[in-house]
Design an enzyme around this catalytic site. Sequence first.
Site, PDB file in Angstrom:
ATOM      1  CE  LYS A  68      -0.173  -0.127   5.048  1.00 29.25           C
ATOM      2  NZ  LYS A  68      -0.964  -0.463   6.244  1.00 29.25           N
ATOM      3  NE  ARG A 112      -6.706   0.904  11.079  1.00 23.17           N
ATOM      4  CZ  ARG A 112      -5.455   0.685  10.699  1.00 23.17           C
ATOM      5  NH1 ARG A 112      -4.496   1.539  11.015  1.00 23.17           N
ATOM      6  NH2 ARG A 112      -5.128  -0.398  10.016  1.00 23.17           N
ATOM      7  CE1 TYR A 130      12.808  31.552   4.908  1.00 21.87           C
ATOM      8  CE2 TYR A 130      11.899  29.352   5.222  1.00 21.87           C
ATOM      9  CZ  TYR A 130      12.130  30.452   4.409  1.00 21.87           C
ATOM     10  OH  TYR A 130      11.689  30.445   3.123  1.00 21.87           O
ATOM     11  CG  MET A 169       8.100  23.618   0.478  1.00 20.52           C
ATOM     12  SD  MET A 169       6.964  24.633  -0.460  1.00 20.52           S
ATOM     13  CE  MET A 169       5.989  25.390   0.823  1.00 20.52           C
TER      14      MET A 169
END
Length: 386
Positions: free
Chosen positions: A41, A139, A269, A317
Amino acid sequence: MTISPTRNVGLAEAVVDLDAVAHNTAMFTERTSATVMAVVKADAFGHGAVPVAMAALSAGASWLGVATNAEALELRQNGISAPILSWIHGHDEDFRDALRLDVDLSASSIHHLTRIATAATSVGATAQVHLKVDTGLRRSGAQPDEWLNLVHHARNLEREGTLHVRGIWTHLISGVGSWAETTFAQRDLFDAAVEVAREAGLRPELRHLANSAAALHTPETEYEMLRPGIGLYGVEPDPSYVYGLRPAMTLRAHLNLVKRVPANTGVSYEHNYVTSKPSTLGLVPLGYADGVPRSAMAIGQVWFAGSRYPIAGSVTMDQFVADLGATPARIGDEIVLFGTGEHGEPTVAEWAAWTKTSPHEILTGIGQRVPRRYVGKFAEVAAIQG
Ligand SMILES: *Cc1c(COP(=O)(O)O)cnc(C)c1O
């Protein structure tokens, strides 16, 4: 005129060793007489579903497990004919294509069972269904008090010829050794649910509940089929036991820029990192959009020229900076984020620990911008389709 490149070659790549996948698959198949379903998956946990499926099947797995029908269809469209089970279906799922392509379907509810039966009638197929029972995970899977209804409903549809219940299954709360007591309680509930199904007239050939951890640590969960996922990719599912699984993915990049800076230089940053001495900064063209967690700031390490170095400041990013200290470095030099760990490089398990997540999340998070390159003897097959 040709327009290129369409793949971000030269920035970074995820190298997937299909021989490692085959080796890891064999670690499961060789210790059991049960059937092994390779769980592929989420694009084989980010490794590439088709090449991984081929490698796993050639190493003794005989089923494939996926979450969605779209994932199953991708395997079929690439020529894979092995049995496939898919288990997450939308409330309004159209099952016809999956049935035409001979995909086994999980059902946890009468809602889904009815839709599967309707689709089977419409395409003239007999659906192969695995009924799922919830033994505690809360679930998917039918709750114990819904189970009797579900199996009777399935038995009626079986009599009409629209479906056959091939399997009964459940999923564990945790397969790791320290949860063994819970696992045994779930197994008892599972056995009881199978008994109820048999009394209703169902004759499931495949009972399955074990994930990687249970398959390796709790042989009592074996039944007729095992469903390893993470172990195939070389992550030890329970770090307190080491089986010798081989990490299949190496995430590497090429330094995009190198700069020498003095002590007390703020980096990235908001200057969350400040150099403590004169340093070489290496710019790595991978960021959180590629799956490098922002939370790796101040804790994550990379492997460069045979040693580990810290991530300097914020992961942004598309890129981050590594502080390479006094080590000489040049544009284009290779830097490894994670790999097999054999030489001392970090592993995906370490990245998961640093960033307080699971190896599954790190692996599936590696973004589409990162090209996958296949090595090992199945790589040629992968190259043809890829
Ligand atoms: C993902 C998944 C698995 C594989 O689990 P691992 O812990 O990765 O081995 C098995 N069964 C189901 C239902 C899953 O969703």
